[in-house]
Write a protein that holds these residues in place. Structure first.
Motif, PDB file in Angstrom:
ATOM      1  N   UNK A 205     -10.779  -1.537   0.276  1.00  0.00           N
ATOM      2  CA  UNK A 205      -9.683  -1.329   1.221  1.00  0.00           C
ATOM      3  C   UNK A 205      -8.685  -0.317   0.668  1.00  0.00           C
ATOM      4  N   UNK A 206      -8.286  -0.500  -0.577  1.00  0.00           N
ATOM      5  CA  UNK A 206      -7.309   0.405  -1.181  1.00  0.00           C
ATOM      6  C   UNK A 206      -7.899   1.801  -1.368  1.00  0.00           C
ATOM      7  N   UNK A 207      -9.171   1.882  -1.781  1.00  0.00           N
ATOM      8  CA  UNK A 207      -9.822   3.185  -1.959  1.00  0.00           C
ATOM      9  C   UNK A 207      -9.843   3.971  -0.659  1.00  0.00           C
ATOM     10  N   UNK A 208     -10.282   3.330   0.416  1.00  0.00           N
ATOM     11  CA  UNK A 208     -10.403   4.057   1.677  1.00  0.00           C
ATOM     12  C   UNK A 208      -9.046   4.347   2.306  1.00  0.00           C
TER      13      UNK A 208
ATOM     14  N   UNK B 195       0.824  -1.203   0.000  1.00  0.00           N
ATOM     15  CA  UNK B 195       0.000   0.000   0.000  1.00  0.00           C
ATOM     16  C   UNK B 195       0.860   1.257   0.000  1.00  0.00           C
ATOM     17  N   UNK B 196       1.937   1.220   0.744  1.00  0.00           N
ATOM     18  CA  UNK B 196       2.820   2.383   0.804  1.00  0.00           C
ATOM     19  C   UNK B 196       3.387   2.697  -0.565  1.00  0.00           C
TER      20      UNK B 196
ATOM     21  N   UNK C 232     -14.397  -5.288  -5.108  1.00  0.00           N
ATOM     22  CA  UNK C 232     -14.937  -5.780  -3.855  1.00  0.00           C
ATOM     23  C   UNK C 232     -14.129  -5.340  -2.648  1.00  0.00           C
ATOM     24  N   UNK C 233     -13.910  -6.261  -1.701  1.00  0.00           N
ATOM     25  CA  UNK C 233     -13.270  -5.915  -0.443  1.00  0.00           C
ATOM     26  C   UNK C 233     -11.887  -5.282  -0.648  1.00  0.00           C
ATOM     27  N   UNK C 234     -11.064  -5.926  -1.489  1.00  0.00           N
ATOM     28  CA  UNK C 234      -9.706  -5.410  -1.690  1.00  0.00           C
ATOM     29  C   UNK C 234      -9.703  -4.031  -2.304  1.00  0.00           C
TER      30      UNK C 234
END
Length: 262
Positions: A181-184, A160-161, A176-178
């Motif tokens: 997760x990345x969007x938020x 993510x970093x 979906x979930x992943x």
């Protein structure tokens, strides 16, 4: 004849005698977790610098989207591929200025939308990045991210970093979930001022408004109007590019400052 001298075979065979850099058991132990974080940062960083990648356009979306799949899958795939080509042609990925490239397409490296965006860059001869993650039952690099810019991470946090730290823009296709997760992750970095200003565009307004009730968050005071304005929508690859430009994407960026705090 026994001269009384003791053999050192046992000492030389002991794990403690191994060179630390050659001792896999030691390197994979709990005490070296921080070192492994550092290695995952440094290895990708070195390659990105070698390629002169100064900034990226990050594309998220579902790994489950199929080029010939059900429903809107083919449309989402085709538009992600088209956007990868448009952004690479117009954003600076093909142009090396003073040894640097800007707005290089960067994805999570896997199939689906990620493959489509990398494929679009490949279609026009541009380099693109795949930040892959090791998962128990899936995830291997797609065939379209540039081999020298295709990475594999163990830690989601370090992946993510790297996705965030060079991002000039974020484009999020249905997922979906992943993907959420990345969007938020990026929205939180922007909301808290931990990342510099960058345009965020969600592709397929109807999909995203059915999945996330942004206005409900605003209505209940969970976010501010300023936070709500971080999110834009588009319904075609061309509209995505136009929206990015209208919201501050710079095609030839200046040297990025040290205000980013990752």
């Amino acid at each position: 004849m026994d001269d009384g001298k003791r053999s050192n075979v046992a000492s030389m065979a002991s794990p403690s005698y191994r060179l630390a850099a050659m001792d896999q058991d030691f390197l994979l132990g709990d005490s070296m977790r921080g070192v492994r974080f550092m290695l995952e940062y440094a290895k990708a960083e070195e390659s990105l610098r070698t390629w002169g990648v100064r900034s990226t356009i990050v594309v998220f979306g579902s790994a489950r989207t199929q080029e010939n799949g059900p429903g809107r899958h083919p449309f989402w795939y085709e538009q992600a591929r088209s956007f990868g080509a448009i952004a690479s042609q117009r954003g600076g990925a093909l142009t090396v200025t003073s040894g640097t490239r800007d707005n290089v397409i960067a994805t999570g490296g896997g199939p689906g939308i990620m493959e489509a965006a990398n494929r679009g860059a490949s279609d026009v001869g541009a380099p693109s990045i795949g930040f892959n993650i090791t998962l128990p039952h899936e995830e291997e690099p797609n065939a379209y991210s540039t081999p020298g810019l295709t990475f594999r991470f163990h830690y989601f946090a370090m992946r993510k970093m790297h996705l965030a730290m060079r991002a000039n823009a974020l484009v999020v296709f249905p997922g979906g979930f992943g993907t959420l997760d990345e969007l938020f992750e990026i929205l939180t970095l922007r909301q808290s001022g931990k990342a510099p200003a960058l345009p965020i565009v969600l592709f397929d307004k109807a999909y995203w408004q059915s999945v996330i009730k942004f206005d409900t968050l605003l209505e209940h005071g969970m976010v501010s109007e300023k936070d709500r304005e971080l999110v834009n929508f588009a319904d075609t690859a061309e509209d995505v590019w136009t929206t990015l430009i209208e919201n501050g994407l710079v095609v030839q960026t200046l040297e990025r400052g040290s205000e980013q705090d990752f």
